[in-house]
Design an enzyme around this catalytic site. Structure first.
Site, PDB file in Angstrom:
ATOM      1  N   LYS A  11       0.831  -1.212   0.000  1.00 49.90           N
ATOM      2  CA  LYS A  11       0.000   0.000   0.000  1.00 49.90           C
ATOM      3  C   LYS A  11       0.863   1.259   0.000  1.00 49.90           C
ATOM      4  CE  LYS A  11      -3.879  -2.253   2.312  1.00 49.90           C
ATOM      5  NZ  LYS A  11      -4.766  -2.233   3.489  1.00 49.90           N
ATOM      6  N   TYR A  51     -12.164  -1.761  -4.206  1.00 51.96           N
ATOM      7  CA  TYR A  51     -12.695  -1.887  -2.856  1.00 51.96           C
ATOM      8  C   TYR A  51     -14.219  -1.742  -2.800  1.00 51.96           C
ATOM      9  CZ  TYR A  51      -7.969  -1.963  -1.030  1.00 51.96           C
ATOM     10  OH  TYR A  51      -6.668  -2.323  -0.746  1.00 51.96           O
ATOM     11  N   ARG A  87      -1.954 -14.877   4.247  1.00 51.69           N
ATOM     12  CA  ARG A  87      -2.705 -14.198   5.312  1.00 51.69           C
ATOM     13  C   ARG A  87      -1.970 -14.361   6.654  1.00 51.69           C
ATOM     14  NH1 ARG A  87      -6.281 -10.467   3.925  1.00 51.69           N
ATOM     15  NH2 ARG A  87      -7.414 -10.846   5.840  1.00 51.69           N
ATOM     16  N   THR A  93      -5.088  -7.360  10.606  1.00 50.97           N
ATOM     17  CA  THR A  93      -5.292  -6.038  10.006  1.00 50.97           C
ATOM     18  C   THR A  93      -4.750  -4.941  10.908  1.00 50.97           C
ATOM     19  OG1 THR A  93      -7.258  -6.856   8.875  1.00 50.97           O
ATOM     20  CG2 THR A  93      -7.042  -4.479   9.060  1.00 50.97           C
ATOM     21  N   ASN A 114      -1.813  -0.097   7.024  1.00 54.91           N
ATOM     22  CA  ASN A 114      -1.273  -1.387   7.451  1.00 54.91           C
ATOM     23  C   ASN A 114      -0.346  -2.047   6.428  1.00 54.91           C
ATOM     24  OD1 ASN A 114      -3.162  -2.335   5.631  1.00 54.91           O
ATOM     25  ND2 ASN A 114      -4.536  -3.149   7.187  1.00 54.91           N
ATOM     26  N   HIS A 117      -1.877  -5.307   1.421  1.00 45.62           N
ATOM     27  CA  HIS A 117      -3.167  -5.975   1.192  1.00 45.62           C
ATOM     28  C   HIS A 117      -2.877  -7.425   0.831  1.00 45.62           C
ATOM     29  CE1 HIS A 117      -7.137  -6.769  -0.631  1.00 45.62           C
ATOM     30  NE2 HIS A 117      -6.440  -7.435  -1.524  1.00 45.62           N
ATOM     31  N   GLU A 128      -8.754 -10.159  -7.961  1.00 41.12           N
ATOM     32  CA  GLU A 128      -7.818  -9.068  -7.701  1.00 41.12           C
ATOM     33  C   GLU A 128      -6.585  -9.146  -8.601  1.00 41.12           C
ATOM     34  OE1 GLU A 128      -9.220  -8.565  -3.066  1.00 41.12           O
ATOM     35  OE2 GLU A 128      -7.275  -9.503  -3.475  1.00 41.12           O
TER      36      GLU A 128
END
Length: 139
Positions: A11, A51, A87, A93, A114, A117, A128
């Site tokens: 990000k 999003y 993950r 998160t 954070n 993604h 995605e």
């Protein structure tokens, strides 16, 4: 269902703070192969579409603004059980809740900023990945 591919995006905060190389190193050191990679700038329309699942949430406007404030690094990753393993690698998160050694614990500033993604399902990983890359860009 196990998958071999997942999608990630470093990000704007991760890119701005100069963590791109360290994050990519952590990803590859964890056994992921980078199938596609690019630095890009999301437009407002891109972020709204990407999003859209969050469009009714109170943070949606802030999320779109954040994701368009600077460049991102998008990547498709390959590994057995890629979605679940990634993950785990990125962590919770909220970086305050993330396990030690996870990407978010190491590089995130807050729940909103954070650093990275990660797709949350096989289906979303495919969607995605296709949003950011054509089939001929993934090899």
């Amino acid at each position: 269902m196990a998958t071999n591919r997942t999608f990630t995006m470093i990000k704007p905060d991760g890119v701005e703070d100069g963590h791109t190389g360290a994050i990519l190193d952590k990803i590859t050191a964890s056994g992921f192969r980078i199938v596609a990679l690019k630095k890009t700038q999301m437009t407002v329309a891109d972020a709204q579409e990407f999003y859209s699942v969050h469009s009714e949430r109170p943070f949606y406007g802030e999320l779109v603004e954040f994701m368009t404030r600077g460049p991102v690094v998008a990547a498709v990753l390959e590994k057995e059980n890629a979605v679940a393993d990634f993950r785990t690698l990125i962590g919770a998160t909220n970086p305050a809740d993330a396990a030690d050694g996870t990407i978010r614990k190491m590089f995130a500033k807050s729940m909103g900023e954070n650093a990275v993604h990660g797709s949350d399902s096989d289906e979303n990983a495919a969607i995605e990945s296709a949003f950011h890359f054509s089939a001929r860009e993934m090899f």
